[in-house]
Structures are given as C-alpha cells and as structure tokens.
Design an enzyme around this catalytic site. Structure first.
Site, PDB file in Angstrom:
ATOM      1  N   ASN A 186      26.167  41.913  25.630  1.00 41.06           N
ATOM      2  CA  ASN A 186      27.819  41.136  26.420  1.00 41.06           C
ATOM      3  C   ASN A 186      28.777  42.439  26.603  1.00 41.06           C
ATOM      4  O   ASN A 186      28.302  43.290  25.924  1.00 41.06           O
ATOM      5  CB  ASN A 186      27.541  40.084  25.147  1.00 41.06           C
TER       6      ASN A 186
ATOM      7  N   ASP B 250      25.810  47.473  22.565  1.00 43.36           N
ATOM      8  CA  ASP B 250      26.002  46.341  21.916  1.00 43.36           C
ATOM      9  C   ASP B 250      27.782  46.485  21.920  1.00 43.36           C
ATOM     10  O   ASP B 250      28.349  46.908  21.616  1.00 43.36           O
ATOM     11  CB  ASP B 250      25.797  46.447  20.315  1.00 43.36           C
ATOM     12  N   ASP B 251      27.259  44.789  23.200  1.00 44.15           N
ATOM     13  CA  ASP B 251      29.343  44.882  22.754  1.00 44.15           C
ATOM     14  C   ASP B 251      30.701  45.822  23.939  1.00 44.15           C
ATOM     15  O   ASP B 251      31.619  45.604  23.447  1.00 44.15           O
ATOM     16  CB  ASP B 251      30.025  44.501  21.726  1.00 44.15           C
TER      17      ASP B 251
ATOM     18  N   CYS C 101      24.618  38.836  21.065  1.00 47.63           N
ATOM     19  CA  CYS C 101      23.970  38.947  20.555  1.00 47.63           C
ATOM     20  C   CYS C 101      21.808  38.875  20.707  1.00 47.63           C
ATOM     21  O   CYS C 101      21.170  39.224  21.970  1.00 47.63           O
ATOM     22  CB  CYS C 101      23.642  39.767  19.271  1.00 47.63           C
TER      23      CYS C 101
HETATM   24 MG    MG Z   1      26.331  42.440  21.309  1.00 50.98          MG
END
Ligand code: MG
Length: 471
Positions: A290, A43-44, A83
């Site tokens: 992302n 995530d990220d 997200c």
């Molecule tokens: Mg994210």
C-alpha cells in the site's frame, strides 16, 4: 500495444514482436521447465520511494537495474490501501471483499483478532504446491496469526517471519514519539519459524537482513525443483529499524537507510539466482502492499507525484512501484497499462501450466502476454475499495471517485461526490483537475461498470471483526 503505453528500455532486449504477424490461433506450448516465482514486497513503501521511480536521494541501484533488465509498471495497483486486505488480494487473486478480509472499522488484523484467511480460499502457494512447487513465505503474513491461518496452513512448506505488523504488541514508549525512538523492546512482536515462536520481541534491527538470508537459503536448497518464495518485508513500515551496515548511509535519513537495505537484499537475491544459474528460469516481482504512511512525516515514505497515501483510495494509497524481471523471457520496457497484485495468481498459473481455479470469481487477469510479448494488458478496470465500500473505479485512463476519505492525517471526513469526481490519469496522474462536467458520458459508462460489478458480488464472512475470547 499502444506506443504510448509501452516504451522499450533503451539498449535492452530485442525489438518488440510484430504483433500482426502472430497466427490467429497461436497456442502457448506448456513450459518445458516450469519457472520459479519470487515475490518481494515492501510494507508501506510509496510509489515515489525508489530511484527508478524518481526518488532523488534514496539510492536503489539493484532495483534500478532490475527495472532496466525487466519491466517497470507505472500503473500497477495493490488490492487495497492497507495491509491485511491488500495481502489477501495478492494471495487469492480476488478482491478482499470476497474473502471477508476487510472491514470498515478494524481495517487490518490485530494481535487480538480471532479471524484470518478462510480455508475456503485458494492461495497462490496452495495452487503451486499442488502442482509440485516448493513454497516458502518469509516475512510479514498478516492474514491471521492463529495456527489455523498461518502460511503453513495455506500452502506454504515453510514460514519464517513476524506474522503481523511490526508496530503491534506495543509495550513501551509514549504516544507517537515512541516510533522515532528506535527501541525494539517497545514492540513485543513474535518471530516465528513455521508455527513456533522462536524470538520475542523480534530483533527488528536485523530482520530485513535475516529475511534476505532465509530467502537465499531456501532458493539454494530448492534450486533443482520449481519453487515459489513470497518475501514480504516488515519494513519500511514504522517503527523503522536498520542493521549496523546500513545505519546513517542515506541522505534520506533512517527511512532511506531502510529502503537501501531492502534494495541491497534484492541485489543479493538476484545474484544468487545468477550464481545458481536459474535466473533465466525465475520470474521476480517487486512491489508494495500500500502507499506511504504520510502522517509519520519523514519516518514515512512518499507517493511521488501521486495524491495522498496509505489508507485511502486516491492513487497514492494504492498505486505501487512495481518491477518484473525474467531475463530472456520478459520484454524489457516501461509499461503504462493497468495491472494489479491480484493478477499475479492467474499469471503464475498460466506460466506454470496450472489451471486457474474455475469454481469462484477471480478478479485477477493473466498478464503474461504483456510480460512476454509486450501485448496490451488485459486489465482495463480497477475497483478501489475502502474496507467493504467501493469508493472509486478506474476504466482506461478515467477514474471516478464516488466517495473520498483520506486517512490518518488532517480532515478525515467521508465525502460523497455527486456527480463523482472524474480524473484523466493519463494527463493528470496527481488527480488535481476534476473534469466531471465535461464527460457525463464517461461517468455514465463508469456507473454501468460499477452496477455490473456489484450485481454478482457476494461479500465473504467478515474476518476482521472477530476478537479472541468473543463469540
Ligand atoms: Mg502496509
């Protein structure tokens, strides 16, 4: 495939197939044993945050080895730069605009959101479950936390995880400093098993470790049938948390500790597949949702040489560090063709011998010929949406930006470009040198592709504006 787009990994695998010797009407026989699928999502996590993607101080030996044994994709995209829409793209194989899982103001779902992924959408999990797969979602869902939207209502037999981002349900700390304090009690996020909350606030220090353990447990108990596990880590999204074993181990600081713990989990999962003698029948994909959250400085990741990060349609927002591994089936190498997380759905269907849904527009392509035969990727085009708006398009190596707007840091004005900015991402992956003046023909072609795309586009009912308690 063009030699410039596929580089065989030194010392790994056999020579590339002589493509010209293939019969013209080769029909792929249905697989004798249907493969298992594992998606591991950061995530990220930025394009530049893995050793094998060039980070100098974050050590990721397991992901590095996974890339050596499989395919490292260097032009692989998320469906969006934040997200919720990104994850909708993975699950449905469709642009999030079609499912209504994107919005210009509320860019993701929040704990007071009343919407979620509609039941009219078919998820990868639903398609595989209908074909007899055991299915599990471990980790961050972020496609609706109300019961009717949970993974268990979208084709997953089992769910264990925090249903949205780990920085939500905030109850303590002041301003942005709270993100650096490593106090998990500030973030009152629930941890769920299936549809019940089992812990609140979730102990985020052990969350990465527990996600890995849950995944391994599911694999072991389902090793005799085909299975699909979607492991979506909550980290390295801020606030950052790490277990004791990984505290203060990375030169990159806390962010590095977190990524190294995720890497260790990948190593444990791959080892489990080997120990259970199913690694030659399991496709494992690693990617991210992302780009890095740059406004958090050293608490956020890095997009490497790519421009910008999370929240925008420059490459750093949507190009992800992506690795495929399936020993004995995938041709090891480095692939510079275009791919996207939306391609996983049709690719898995093809590999499992399942029909791709024919009653709707799918935006994903079956990239299995690239994985297994090193053929050119069928994807030549990528659309870059910010919320509900199309901001940019890539075709081949050319990318045109009609609008640009960076997120979270500095000047966040929306700029209109006429003519659009044009970059050659082969020569200029960092999007530094606008060559629009030299290529009006290419811009005309890209405009035509946009018009074609928009002609049959029907946006889904917006799911992100609905709030609990409001009609
Ligand atoms: Mg994210």
């Amino acid at each position: 495939m063009d030699r410039r787009n596929f580089l065989k990994t030194a010392g790994a695998g056999s020579a590339l197939l002589a493509l010209t010797s293939l019969p013209l009407f080769a029909i792929t026989p249905p697989p004798k044993t249907r493969p298992n699928f594992v998606i591991i999502l950061g995530d990220d996590l930025g394009y530049g945050d893995l050793g094998v993607f060039g980070h100098p101080t974050i050590r990721t030996p397991n992901l590095d080895r996974m890339a050596q044994e499989g395919q490292k994709w260097t032009n692989f995209y998320a469906a969006a730069s934040v997200c919720t829409p990104s994850r909708a793209g993975i699950m449905t194989g469709r642009l999030p605009i079609r499912s209504g899982m994107c919005d210009d103001k509320h860019r993701v779902l929040f704990p007071d959101s009343a919407g979620g992924l509609p039941q009219s959408e078919i998820t990868i999990a639903r398609a595989l479950k209908n074909a007899g797969y055991a299915t599990a979602c471990v980790g961050k869902w972020h496609l609706g936390h109300l019961p009717q939207y949970l993974p268990t209502r979208h084709g997953f037999d089992y769910y264990f995880g925090i249903p949205y981002s780990n920085d939500m349900d905030r109850v303590g700390g002041k301003g942005r400093e709270a993100f650096a304090e490593q106090k998990r009690e500030f973030w009152n996020v629930p941890l769920m098993r299936n549809e019940a909350i089992i812990e609140r606030p979730a102990n985020q220090n052990t969350i990465t470790k527990r996600y890995t353990e849950e995944t391994i447990k599911f694999i072991k108990s389902n090793k005799d049938k085909p299975f699909f596990v979607y492991l979506a880590h909550n980290l390295p999204h801020v606030p950052l948390f790490v277990s004791d074993d990984f505290a203060d181990i990375s030169l990159r600081g806390l962010y590095g500790d977190v990524v190294e713990e995720i890497d260790s989990g990948v190593g444990q999962i791959l080892q489990t597949l080997k120990d259970e003698k199913i690694d030659e029948n399991t496709l494992v994909v690693f990617t991210s949702d992302n780009g890095p959250w740059l406004s958090f400085n050293e608490l956020g990741g890095s997009a490497g040489l790519l421009r910008e990060g999370k929240g925008c349609t420059f490459e750093g927002g949507m190009r992800e560090p992506t690795i495929f591994r399936w020993p004995g089936t995938i041709k090891p190498g480095v692939v510079a063709d275009i791919g996207a997380t939306m391609d996983l759905f049709p690719t898995f269907c093809k590999l499992a011998g399942i029909e791709i849904p024919g009653d709707r527009i799918m935006d994903g392509f079956d990239i299995s010929p690239t994985l297994t035969e090193a053929k050119k990727s069928p994807r030549d085009i990528m659309f870059f949406y910010r919320g509900t708006q199309l901001y940019a398009i890539r075709k081949g190596n050319y990318k045109a930006h009609f609008f640009t707007q960076i997120s979270y840091v500095g000047d966040q004005t929306k700029y209109t470009h006429e003519p659009p900015l044009l970059y050659d991402l082969g020569v200029d992956p960092g999007e530094k040198y606008n060559i629009a003046d030299k290529h009006p023909d290419i811009i005309a072609d890209l405009r035509q592709e946009v018009a074609k795309h928009q002609a049959n586009l029907v946006p889904g009912e917006n799911q992100l504006v609905k709030r609990i308690g409001q009609n």
